[in-house]
Design an enzyme around this catalytic site. Sequence first.
Site, short mmCIF file in Angstrom:
data_model
loop_
_atom_site.label_atom_id
_atom_site.label_comp_id
_atom_site.label_asym_id
_atom_site.label_seq_id
_atom_site.Cartn_x
_atom_site.Cartn_y
_atom_site.Cartn_z
N LYS A 1 0.88 -1.18 0.00
CA LYS A 1 0.00 0.00 0.00
C LYS A 1 0.91 1.22 0.00
O LYS A 1 1.49 1.58 1.02
CB LYS A 1 -0.90 0.00 1.24
CG LYS A 1 -2.19 0.81 1.09
CD LYS A 1 -1.99 2.29 0.85
CE LYS A 1 -1.59 3.03 2.11
NZ LYS A 1 -1.50 4.52 1.88
N GLU B 1 10.00 1.90 10.50
CA GLU B 1 11.05 2.91 10.25
C GLU B 1 10.34 4.24 10.30
O GLU B 1 9.58 4.58 9.41
CB GLU B 1 11.72 2.65 8.91
CG GLU B 1 13.06 3.36 8.77
CD GLU B 1 12.94 4.67 8.01
OE1 GLU B 1 12.82 5.73 8.68
OE2 GLU B 1 12.97 4.64 6.77
N GLU C 1 10.32 16.79 14.19
CA GLU C 1 10.68 16.52 12.80
C GLU C 1 9.89 17.46 11.88
O GLU C 1 8.66 17.42 11.86
CB GLU C 1 10.38 15.06 12.44
CG GLU C 1 10.81 14.69 11.04
CD GLU C 1 10.56 13.23 10.73
OE1 GLU C 1 11.47 12.57 10.20
OE2 GLU C 1 9.45 12.74 11.02
#
Length: 470
Positions: A170, A245, A377
């Site tokens: 996906k 990750e 981030e």
Amino acid sequence: MKAHDGMYIGGEWRAALGQDRIEVLNPADERPIASVPAGTAEDVDAAVRAARAAFPAWAATAPAERAALIGALRDVLVARKAEIAGTITAELGSPLGFSEMVHVGAPIAVASSYAELGASYAFEERIGNSTVLLEPVGVVGAITPWNYPLHQIVAKVAPALAAGCTLVLKPAEDTPLTAQLFAEAVHEAGIPAGVFNLVTGTGPVAGQALAAHEGVDLVSFTGSTAVGKQIGATAGAAVKRVALELGGKSANVILPGADLAKAVAAGVGHVMNNAGQSCNALTRMLVHRDEYEEAVSLAAAAAAKYASGDPLDPGTRLGPVVSAKQRDRVRGFITQGVEEGARLVAGGPEAPHEQGYFIAPTVFADVTPQMTIAQEEIFGPVLSILPYADQDEALAIANGTDYGLGGAVWAADEETAVAFARLMDTGQVDINGGRFNPLAPFGGYKKSGVGRELGPHGLAEYLQTKSLQF
């Protein structure tokens, strides 16, 4: 821009079971270039069933034969490199040269590494009076992000195929066309029907259905830490394996005695490449206070060299970010940095172009470790430069976030750099400008994830062990 009006399931393109669509935009001019079907839970179920049906035969295929097919897939990617690079530039906005060299070049190298590793890997070993078998986990649900749309696919698919697993992919909603080209390459390479399956769709619908599907044995996800937590919880409730990750806030530590000009230029480039949309981007530059102002001046000058504009123009070094949502997010962080007292020495929140999702290359000085731009981030071309008094303070700043994905150390000699790097809480550290190695494990400490990708460590993620006692 060509797009398939269906899903690649069981070795063929099938009509989607729902009516919803995903429009794909060119982030450089905000114009639609294609649309793809938004998959439903029923589409995901069909793909998982195809992968499950194909699993026994693929798992029983000799490792050398599986490796040869990975090599054939690599060869198709090489032959179609220009087409794939052009597609990545169109839907991601990456400058064409960077798309060719990195977005396609890196996954070709990774596929090559697994074509070799899959044929030589020891799937059986003798330990005392036992034989230990390393067997494929089963059906993999792979959920990939938009920032490296081909590399992240290959980094999951190649080791899974080498291990003997079958997959359902996906891809991210923003870059589904690259995934469709990859499915074409899989078909052209002759990989058996059902071994690889593709369902395009949104994360909350298709992604969640894939992560929760009882027919999936391992979920491999790359993306934000927030979504990774949700997927980890879903997988944990079903007692299925997970590889995550996730985010990063990597530190680029420049120790006294290092080549300051080289270290700063390389660090700025690391942040500006791919418009800052790299999970391991070195977005925090740590410089000794005696060299601080010189480093700030060098960084501002280096950032000014990253001309933004049309990704098809050879002179463009900085493309747009992927979407309006991402543009607004990055601008918000820049504004917050100014409000919290950081000194803006390059760029800013203003749009550098009238059209497109562009962010000016931005550099902040006088950043403190507690500021939002030093902790969160950002995922855009934004660099924060932080001063430190000694190595103890530098290490505390480097390790002082929730993340631990990447990092870099620059020093006068390798021994000094390595000694510092050993103390960093992060999964990968570049020493004095060390280069990417497709065989080295990539993954994070802390909230940057669970598990590793690339090389033999990446292959091991898709294997489970069985011991035979004699």
